[in-house]
Write a protein that holds these residues in place. Structure first.
Motif, short mmCIF file in Angstrom:
data_model
loop_
_atom_site.label_atom_id
_atom_site.label_comp_id
_atom_site.label_asym_id
_atom_site.label_seq_id
_atom_site.Cartn_x
_atom_site.Cartn_y
_atom_site.Cartn_z
N ASP A 1 1.08 -1.49 -0.33
CA ASP A 1 0.04 0.18 0.35
C ASP A 1 0.59 1.40 0.25
O ASP A 1 1.94 1.36 1.09
CB ASP A 1 -0.59 0.32 1.49
CG ASP A 1 -2.04 -0.47 1.54
OD1 ASP A 1 -2.65 -1.64 -0.15
OD2 ASP A 1 -2.89 -0.95 2.14
N GLY A 2 0.64 1.97 -1.02
CA GLY A 2 0.97 3.12 -1.06
C GLY A 2 2.66 2.95 -1.90
O GLY A 2 2.69 4.02 -2.05
N TYR A 3 3.02 2.28 -2.37
CA TYR A 3 3.88 1.25 -2.90
C TYR A 3 3.68 0.92 -4.39
O TYR A 3 4.47 -0.13 -4.31
CB TYR A 3 5.10 1.60 -2.33
CG TYR A 3 5.71 2.35 -0.57
CD1 TYR A 3 6.57 3.07 -1.48
CD2 TYR A 3 5.07 1.75 0.78
CE1 TYR A 3 7.23 3.68 -0.21
CE2 TYR A 3 5.28 3.23 1.38
CZ TYR A 3 7.09 3.24 1.23
OH TYR A 3 7.11 4.57 2.30
N GLU A 4 2.71 0.89 -4.90
CA GLU A 4 2.63 0.06 -5.97
C GLU A 4 3.01 0.15 -6.86
O GLU A 4 3.39 -1.15 -7.49
CB GLU A 4 0.94 1.09 -6.34
CG GLU A 4 -0.49 0.66 -5.63
CD GLU A 4 -0.51 1.45 -4.17
OE1 GLU A 4 0.60 2.33 -4.30
OE2 GLU A 4 -0.83 1.39 -3.04
N ASN A 5 4.32 0.89 -7.25
CA ASN A 5 5.04 1.09 -8.41
C ASN A 5 6.31 0.17 -8.33
O ASN A 5 6.97 0.29 -8.79
CB ASN A 5 5.36 2.19 -9.24
CG ASN A 5 4.15 3.00 -9.71
OD1 ASN A 5 3.39 1.95 -10.69
ND2 ASN A 5 3.79 4.10 -9.69
N GLY A 6 6.67 0.41 -6.64
CA GLY A 6 7.50 -0.55 -6.09
C GLY A 6 7.58 -1.61 -6.62
O GLY A 6 6.98 -2.46 -7.10
N PHE A 7 9.33 -1.68 -6.40
CA PHE A 7 9.50 -3.34 -7.86
C PHE A 7 9.58 -4.64 -6.11
O PHE A 7 10.34 -5.02 -5.96
CB PHE A 7 10.94 -3.63 -7.88
CG PHE A 7 11.01 -2.53 -8.82
CD1 PHE A 7 10.24 -2.22 -9.52
CD2 PHE A 7 12.58 -1.68 -8.90
CE1 PHE A 7 10.67 -0.72 -10.27
CE2 PHE A 7 12.93 -0.30 -9.46
CZ PHE A 7 11.92 -0.06 -9.89
N TYR A 8 8.04 -5.44 -5.89
CA TYR A 8 8.11 -6.25 -5.04
C TYR A 8 7.58 -7.36 -5.37
O TYR A 8 7.37 -8.02 -6.04
CB TYR A 8 6.99 -6.02 -4.32
CG TYR A 8 7.33 -4.39 -3.32
CD1 TYR A 8 7.99 -4.57 -2.13
CD2 TYR A 8 6.84 -3.31 -3.53
CE1 TYR A 8 8.94 -3.33 -1.91
CE2 TYR A 8 7.17 -2.07 -3.25
CZ TYR A 8 7.98 -2.07 -2.65
OH TYR A 8 8.30 -0.80 -1.89
N VAL A 9 8.23 -8.70 -4.95
CA VAL A 9 7.55 -9.73 -5.28
C VAL A 9 7.33 -10.35 -3.72
O VAL A 9 9.17 -10.70 -3.11
CB VAL A 9 8.63 -11.07 -6.06
CG1 VAL A 9 8.37 -11.88 -5.78
CG2 VAL A 9 8.81 -10.54 -7.08
N GLY A 10 6.32 -10.85 -3.42
CA GLY A 10 6.50 -11.77 -1.98
C GLY A 10 7.38 -13.06 -2.18
O GLY A 10 7.08 -13.59 -3.03
N GLY A 11 7.48 -13.22 -0.78
CA GLY A 11 7.54 -14.64 -0.64
C GLY A 11 7.43 -15.65 -1.06
O GLY A 11 6.50 -15.72 -1.14
N THR A 12 7.57 -16.91 -1.52
CA THR A 12 7.68 -17.76 -2.84
C THR A 12 8.05 -18.95 -2.56
O THR A 12 8.65 -19.04 -2.79
CB THR A 12 7.71 -17.64 -4.31
OG1 THR A 12 7.12 -16.88 -4.61
CG2 THR A 12 7.35 -18.38 -5.72
N LEU A 13 7.13 -19.98 -2.46
CA LEU A 13 7.88 -21.55 -2.54
C LEU A 13 7.34 -22.82 -3.21
O LEU A 13 6.00 -22.80 -3.85
CB LEU A 13 6.61 -21.95 -0.71
CG LEU A 13 7.59 -23.49 -0.62
CD1 LEU A 13 8.66 -23.54 0.04
CD2 LEU A 13 6.30 -24.06 0.77
N ILE A 14 8.39 -23.56 -3.96
CA ILE A 14 8.21 -24.35 -5.33
C ILE A 14 7.90 -25.17 -4.54
O ILE A 14 9.43 -25.99 -4.56
CB ILE A 14 8.64 -23.32 -6.28
CG1 ILE A 14 8.74 -22.12 -6.66
CG2 ILE A 14 8.24 -24.42 -7.40
CD1 ILE A 14 9.28 -22.01 -7.42
N ASP A 15 6.97 -26.82 -4.21
CA ASP A 15 7.48 -27.64 -4.17
C ASP A 15 7.41 -29.05 -5.27
O ASP A 15 7.42 -28.31 -6.47
CB ASP A 15 6.62 -28.38 -3.41
CG ASP A 15 6.69 -29.68 -2.84
OD1 ASP A 15 7.77 -30.05 -2.47
OD2 ASP A 15 6.09 -30.33 -1.61
N HIS A 16 8.60 -30.06 -5.12
CA HIS A 16 8.69 -30.97 -6.26
C HIS A 16 9.51 -30.67 -7.42
O HIS A 16 8.66 -30.28 -8.36
CB HIS A 16 7.13 -31.22 -7.04
CG HIS A 16 6.21 -31.61 -5.39
ND1 HIS A 16 6.12 -33.26 -5.32
CD2 HIS A 16 5.37 -31.83 -5.01
CE1 HIS A 16 5.99 -33.72 -4.28
NE2 HIS A 16 4.57 -32.64 -4.08
#
Ligand code: NAD
Length: 496
Positions: A356-371
């Motif tokens: 919120d408030g930083y809509e143009n920031g370069f964010y990727v949230g924590g991601t978990l990939i199994d298998h």
């Protein structure tokens, strides 16, 4: 707009023929521009270092170290400014940026030990009235080329030790976040370093190629991605220079069935997502031994990841910040999409993270990939984002084979309660830095840092005792002072 220039012979210089934008990754806005040095500007910096060398080489090591003591105090007094500069251009949260700076300061604390480290070796009476000693002499002008992800710490791996050993230095920081390195260098001048001993030039390939091809530069220390590390190493050594070039990584953690799962989960969350995964020692693969361990790990991680907080560098309650550029953010998202296409399962998806408030920031949230499996891009390649992939195997041998077969060999770790397994692992695994129930086994400043395989080109590791070896060359002197009147005839046998 604020233009970041160079520091040559103690003067701030601008060379604005070519400019590149610098972003604030938290907001996505262009905040400054950096001047990209021309060949002539780099040559000027090399000339300044060369001119400063004769006097600096003959300055007693204790005097050189005294300047480093003052530098350490100035760094501590200016921590807030440095942490802010790192945050503005890299996006690191203040707790992470302060940790990086502290690790850098520890390197110069070790460099303050120079008079002891440079004592050399002495042997009396190697022959009749003959003494012999080995001394470590500086190389001359040496250069460092550094990456964006530790803009303060990695330069401090290099020049404090190079300089206390008597060399003069040209630093080329990352053009994506150059301000903290430039500011820190200005503090070393304030601490009393003579002009020209440390010069900072900002730039891109043109600056790097000038350093690699100039015959006055005796040695190159590089840290960055593997393709560029290989290029730098090949070019520098072809040109007769000493070179150490550290590259990329894909660090695996083995999770044994007997591991303390709660501890392992906490450790993995910090090591995989801290600094948005933009660390060469980040854990990016968890290898779970047995389905029971894998299921329990995945469930634990999914639960813990619900509380992860990604956001702007200005809020110290965030766990991690944005990625360095929009292009890099898109690349990380493409790896996640590719993993799904290749048949892995996305358990936690960070592609739609918004702040919120930083809509143009370069964010990727924590991601978990199994298998995930060997052969998949998300397993083979360095993603350099907040993405943890899980590979399931049946035995510790399978897990170790996976690690040994991977092209990178920077760091690794094992989580287990079994001392024998841990000892076998550390003894045999083909990786340079190993943790046992320690997820980020980054060596302290009085050991040395370096990977194996395609994570390091060259022999000597960074900082610690290896740095003294890298930044000096050995000379051995044999001396005889015969007593007056003693004469010896010519000897034709090899002296023994
Ligand atoms: P990078 O390779 O893009 O850039 C590193 C340096 O090389 C920069 O100063 C850059 O200006 C220069 N450079 C870039 N392209 C060049 C070219 N074509 N020719 C000559 N010079 C060039 O790396 P980065 O993205 O800044 O940093 C991230 C990488 O660094 C990751 O791969 C990470 O694993 C690695 N890294 C490794 C270590 C280690 O000790 N092994 C430590 C930190 C980071």
């Amino acid at each position: 707009m604020n233009i970041i220039g160079h520091l040559i012979n103690g003067e701030n210089r601008e060379d604005s023929a070519r400019l590149q934008d610098i972003y604030n990754p938290s907001t996505g806005e262009v905040s400054k521009q950096v001047a990209l040095a021309s060949k002539e500007t780099v040559e000027e910096a090399i000339a300044a270092a060369e001119a400063a060398y004769p006097e600096w080489r003959n300055t007693p090591p204790a005097k050189r170290a005294r300047i480093m003591f003052r530098f350490k105090t100035l760094l501590e007094e200016n921590t807030e400014t440095i942490v802010r500069l790192i945050g503005e251009e890299h996006g690191k949260i203040s707790h992470d940026a302060a940790g990086e700076l502290q690790r850098g300061i520890e390197n110069l604390e070790y460099a303050c030990y120079a008079p002891e480290l440079l004592k050399g070796e002495h042997s009396k009476n190697v022959g009749p009235a003959i003494d012999s000693w080995s001394e470590m002499q500086p190389l001359g002008v040496v250069a460092g080329i550094t990456p964006f992800n530790f803009p303060a710490m990695v330069p401090l791996w290099m020049y404090p030790m190079a300089i206390v050993c008597g060399n003069c230095f040209v630093l080329k920081p990352s053009e994506r976040d150059p301000s903290s390195a430039l500011f820190i260098a200005s503090l070393l001048l304030e601490a009393g370093l003579p002009k020209g001993v440390l010069n900072v030039i900002n730039g891109d390939k043109e600056a790097v190629d000038t350093l690699l091809n100039d015959t006055r530069v005796q040695a190159i220390s590089f840290v960055g991605s593997t393709p560029i590390a290989e290029y730098v190493y090949t070019t520098a050594t072809k040109n007769g220079k000493r070179c150490q070039a550290r590259g990329g990584a894909k660090n695996h953690a083995i999770i044994m069935p007997d591991a303390d799962m709660e501890n392992a989960t906490e450790a993995l969350v910090g090591a995989a997502f801290g600094s948005s995964g933009e660390r060469c020692m980040a854990i990016s693969v968890a290898v779970a031994v047995g389905d029971e361990a894998a299921n329990s790990l995945v469930e634990g991680l999914k639960g813990r990841m619900k509380t992860l907080k990604v956001g702007a560098f200005t809020d110290s309650t965030n766990d991690f910040g944005p990625l360095i550029t929009k292009t890099h953010m898109e690349k990380v998202k493409a790896y996640i999409s590719g993993a799904a296409d290749e048949g892995a399962s996305i358990e936690v998806d960070g592609r739609n993270a918004t702040v919120d408030g930083y809509e143009n920031g370069f964010y990727v949230g924590g991601t978990l990939i199994d298998h995930a499996k060997p052969g998949m891009k998300c397993y083979e390649e360095e993603i350099f984002g907040p993405v943890l992939v899980i590979v399931r195997v049946n035995s510790m041998e399978d897990a170790m084979r996976l690690i040994d077969d991977h092209e990178y060999g920077n760091g690794t770790c094992i989580f287990t309660r079994d001392g024998e397994a841990a000892r076998y692992f550390s003894d045999n695994i083909k990786v340079g830095m190993v943790g046992i129930n320690v997820p980020l086994p980054v060596p302290v400043s009085y050991h040395s840092f370096g990977g194996w395989k395609r994570s390091l080109f060259g022999d000597l590791h960074a900082y610690g005792p290896d740095a003294v070896r890298f930044y000096t060359k050995r000379k051995t002197i044999t001396q005889r002072w015969p007593s007056a009147g003693v004469r010896e005839g010519a000897q034709f046998a090899f002296p023994s």
